[in-house]
Design a protein around this motif. Structure first.
Motif, short mmCIF file in Angstrom:
data_model
loop_
_atom_site.label_atom_id
_atom_site.label_comp_id
_atom_site.label_asym_id
_atom_site.label_seq_id
_atom_site.Cartn_x
_atom_site.Cartn_y
_atom_site.Cartn_z
N TYR A 49 -3.67 5.75 -6.73
CA TYR A 49 -4.70 5.85 -5.69
C TYR A 49 -5.91 4.97 -5.98
O TYR A 49 -6.51 4.41 -5.06
CB TYR A 49 -5.13 7.30 -5.52
CG TYR A 49 -4.01 8.22 -5.10
CD1 TYR A 49 -3.36 8.03 -3.87
CD2 TYR A 49 -3.60 9.27 -5.91
CE1 TYR A 49 -2.32 8.87 -3.49
CE2 TYR A 49 -2.56 10.11 -5.53
CZ TYR A 49 -1.92 9.90 -4.32
OH TYR A 49 -0.89 10.71 -3.94
N ASN A 103 1.47 7.25 -6.62
CA ASN A 103 0.22 7.92 -6.99
C ASN A 103 -0.80 6.99 -7.67
O ASN A 103 -1.59 7.42 -8.52
CB ASN A 103 0.49 9.12 -7.92
CG ASN A 103 1.39 10.14 -7.25
OD1 ASN A 103 1.24 10.43 -6.06
ND2 ASN A 103 2.33 10.69 -8.01
N ILE A 138 0.83 4.22 -2.89
CA ILE A 138 0.57 5.63 -2.57
C ILE A 138 1.73 6.52 -3.02
O ILE A 138 1.52 7.61 -3.57
CB ILE A 138 0.29 5.79 -1.06
CG1 ILE A 138 -1.04 5.11 -0.71
CG2 ILE A 138 0.26 7.25 -0.65
CD1 ILE A 138 -1.32 5.01 0.76
N ILE A 148 0.83 -1.21 0.00
CA ILE A 148 0.00 0.00 0.00
C ILE A 148 0.87 1.26 0.00
O ILE A 148 0.58 2.23 -0.71
CB ILE A 148 -0.96 -0.01 1.22
CG1 ILE A 148 -2.04 -1.07 1.01
CG2 ILE A 148 -1.61 1.35 1.43
CD1 ILE A 148 -2.83 -1.40 2.26
N ASN A 149 1.97 1.24 0.78
CA ASN A 149 2.89 2.38 0.79
C ASN A 149 3.49 2.64 -0.58
O ASN A 149 3.60 3.78 -1.03
CB ASN A 149 4.02 2.13 1.80
CG ASN A 149 3.67 2.67 3.18
OD1 ASN A 149 3.00 3.68 3.30
ND2 ASN A 149 4.10 1.99 4.21
N THR A 170 -5.10 1.40 -5.17
CA THR A 170 -5.03 1.29 -3.70
C THR A 170 -6.42 1.21 -3.09
O THR A 170 -6.68 0.38 -2.20
CB THR A 170 -4.29 2.51 -3.10
OG1 THR A 170 -3.06 2.71 -3.78
CG2 THR A 170 -4.02 2.33 -1.62
#
Length: 336
Positions: free
Chosen positions: A270, A268, A265, A261-262, A273
């Motif tokens: 999103y 970008n 993010i 997930i890191n 995610t």
């Protein structure tokens, strides 16, 4: 012959060595030969002449893996002999990726997978959901088609989450959970092979505990979990392992997902995610529904049946379950 323990152990060692042949080969044909040996060694492990379901499962596994192998062999022959223009390479990359995804039971080639697991024992399911994914995943990493794999990642997490909602069989539930986690694995191998290896080890650790727990308790359906009057220690271990497998933050199962997930993010991504997190919440929903049944339902008719496991192996499983509680500590030190 196949029913004896010695022959089962022989085929199990052949299964391990065939994977090593495939992942250490420096040619496409070497990879293909390793996968064929792997197929022919796994079928005797899952077949059982006394069980019609396992016989049917071995036949289904042979047919689907053979189709995937033929597709892979046809693709590498085209790659080695025919044109080298961009359109042809793009088409061949999709064919090779599709054959590897079919071998793993990945969406949209997953239809054989939930039906197959219903006829297998817990130990064979464990091999199918962990070790059997190594060779196709490594070969897939050699020849990625990025857009095609990203589409498959989204399909995997959605089908794995929605498919498990209406299941009453624990084996099918774990199959759809495996499909969902396969989406995370595919994403992790696109990021880094080390991250994929870490995710695979964490996932294998978690489902090994779950499968051995179901094996010792002789559980195959969800209603058995609350009909049988289990003691509190077993219920707590079920709680820890289900929530860890679902990726709830205090447990170790969240650790590899947090890293992925890191990365998303930071880059970008999103929308991807958002899809991954929402589908993980759905998976957690049907895990929590099971845990709710275990803790709060009281089935009066079988109240006199009390399950106590006096087994040293199960005691070891209990100890391993509490390792999941170290997840937040490890995550905190990792991101300091």
């Amino acid at each position: 012959m196949f029913s004896s323990n010695s022959s089962k152990m022989f085929f199990f060692f052949i299964l391990i060595f065939s994977t090593l042949i495939s992942i250490s080969s420096n040619s496409w044909f070497g990879c293909w030969i390793g996968m064929e040996i792997n197929l022919l060694s796994f079928i005797p492990l899952i077949s059982n002449s006394n069980n019609l379901l396992s016989t049917e499962a071995s036949l289904k596994y042979f047919l689907t893996q053979s189709i995937a192998s033929i597709n892979f062999l046809f693709s590498i022959l085209l790659k080695m002999t025919l044109l080298k223009n961009f359109e042809m390479n793009y088409f061949l990359s999709i064919m090779i990726n599709s054959s590897m995804l079919m071998k793993m039971g990945s969406s949209p080639f997953h239809f054989w997978f939930p039906n197959l697991v219903e006829g297998l024992s817990w130990f064979n399911n464990l091999i199918l959901m962990t070790w059997q994914k190594i060779t196709p995943m490594i070969i897939l990493s050699y020849y990625f088609n990025k857009n095609f794999i990203l589409m498959n990642i989204i399909f995997n997490v959605i089908i794995g989450a929605l498919g498990g909602l209406n299941q009453t069989s624990l084996r099918k539930l774990m199959a759809f959970s495996s499909i969902n986690n396969l989406g995370w694995m595919l994403l992790s191998i696109m990021i880094s092979e080390n991250l994929w290896l870490f995710y695979l080890l964490m996932y294998s650790f978690m489902i090994t505990i779950m499968f051995f727990m179901f094996y010792f308790l002789n559980m195959f359906h969800i209603n058995q979990l609350f009909i049988n009057n289990m003691n509190s220690l077993i219920k707590i271990n079920m709680l820890i392992n289900f929530l860890s497998l679902g990726g709830l933050p205090p447990f170790i199962g969240f650790f590899p997902k947090w890293i992925i997930i890191n990365f998303l993010i930071i880059n970008n991504m999103y929308m991807l995610t958002f899809i991954m997190i929402i589908m993980s919440l759905i998976v957690l929903f049907f895990y929590i529904r099971i845990i709710y049944s275990i803790f709060l339902f009281n089935y009066i008719k079988t109240k006199w049946i009390k399950i106590y496991i006096k087994n040293k192996k199960f005691s070891f499983i209990n100890i391993l379950s509490y390792i999941s509680l170290l997840g937040m500590i490890l995550s905190t030190f990792f991101f300091m």
